[in-house]
Design an enzyme around this catalytic site. Structure first.
Site, PDB file in Angstrom:
ATOM      1  N   HIS A  84      93.664  37.714  27.919  1.00 39.00           N
ATOM      2  CA  HIS A  84      94.075  37.732  29.325  1.00 39.00           C
ATOM      3  C   HIS A  84      95.028  36.578  29.643  1.00 39.00           C
ATOM      4  O   HIS A  84      95.262  36.275  30.803  1.00 39.00           O
ATOM      5  CB  HIS A  84      92.862  37.674  30.257  1.00 39.00           C
ATOM      6  CG  HIS A  84      91.757  38.595  29.866  1.00 39.00           C
ATOM      7  ND1 HIS A  84      90.641  38.169  29.185  1.00 39.00           N
ATOM      8  CD2 HIS A  84      91.622  39.935  30.023  1.00 39.00           C
ATOM      9  CE1 HIS A  84      89.842  39.200  28.937  1.00 39.00           C
ATOM     10  NE2 HIS A  84      90.419  40.281  29.422  1.00 39.00           N
TER      11      HIS A  84
HETATM   12  S1  FES Z   1      91.725  34.797  28.542  1.00 41.45           S
HETATM   13 FE1  FES Z   1      90.124  36.248  28.792  1.00 41.45          FE
HETATM   14  S2  FES Z   1      88.942  36.033  26.991  1.00 41.45           S
HETATM   15 FE2  FES Z   1      90.502  34.531  26.789  1.00 41.45          FE
END
Ligand code: FES
Length: 186
Positions: free
Chosen positions: A151
């Site tokens: 993410h």
């Molecule tokens: S940014 Fe979501 S698991 Fe690493």
């Protein structure tokens, strides 16, 4: 069901099912990589079976070259041992931590030797993103440290979260120096 809307690196919404799949798939792949890279190295270091059973691992830092990152499994989680370059150390030490989401100095993330000195070259941490548990990629991201592709979390050369959804710095495991160059994790 989560109350938090999760988006991918392009800002598109990820539903819970897909998110969980990414987490599981990425974690599994990374864990497999850690096993393939880690256990042979541990074996080379003469790891005693009884120590493994006790959940501790010993690592000879002299075997980790500058610029190299060792990955291994410890109690089922990946542990990164990074021999940082002088530039990486300087970046870590010269950060204005008031701008960090989880403020910690670089020294606060290192463990002192029995004589009280700190060797800033070696960073030891649990290699798990504090967002949803993916395994970050080294020497990547906007802060030259680690980048979590799940993410989009960016960690600096001290493993501190600097940008993205992860709320905390990567965790420093319980470890100690048992000689000038050997640490025991766990
Ligand atoms: S940014 Fe979501 S698991 Fe690493």
């Amino acid at each position: 069901m989560s109350d938090t809307q999760v988006t991918d690196a392009h800002g598109e919404a990820i539903d819970d099912d897909k998110r969980d799949f990414i987490f599981i798939a990425t974690g599994a792949a990374a864990a497999a990589g850690a096993v393939s890279l880690g256990w042979p190295l541990v074996a080379q270091m003469g790891k005693a079976a009884d120590t493994l059973a006790a959940g501790s691992i010993e690592i000879n830092l002299a075997n980790v070259a500058e610029g190299q990152q060792l990955k291994m499994l410890w109690r089922g989680v990946p542990v990164f041992v990074r021999h940082r370059t002088p530039a990486e150390i300087a970046e870590a030490e010269n950060t204005d931590i008031s701008k960090c989401p989880d403020p910690q100095t670089d020294n606060e993330r290192l463990v002192a030797k029995p004589d009280g000195t700190i060797d800033p070259r070696f960073l030891v941490m649990v290699g798990v993103c504090t967002h949803f548990g993916c395994i970050p990629v080294g020497e990547a991201g906007d802060y030259d440290g680690w980048y979590c592709p799940c993410h989009g979390s960016h960690y600096d050369t001290s493993g501190r979260i600097r940008k993205g959804p992860a709320p905390k710095n990567m965790t420093i495991p319980d470890y100690e120096y048992i000689s000038d160059t050997v640490i025991k994790v766990g």
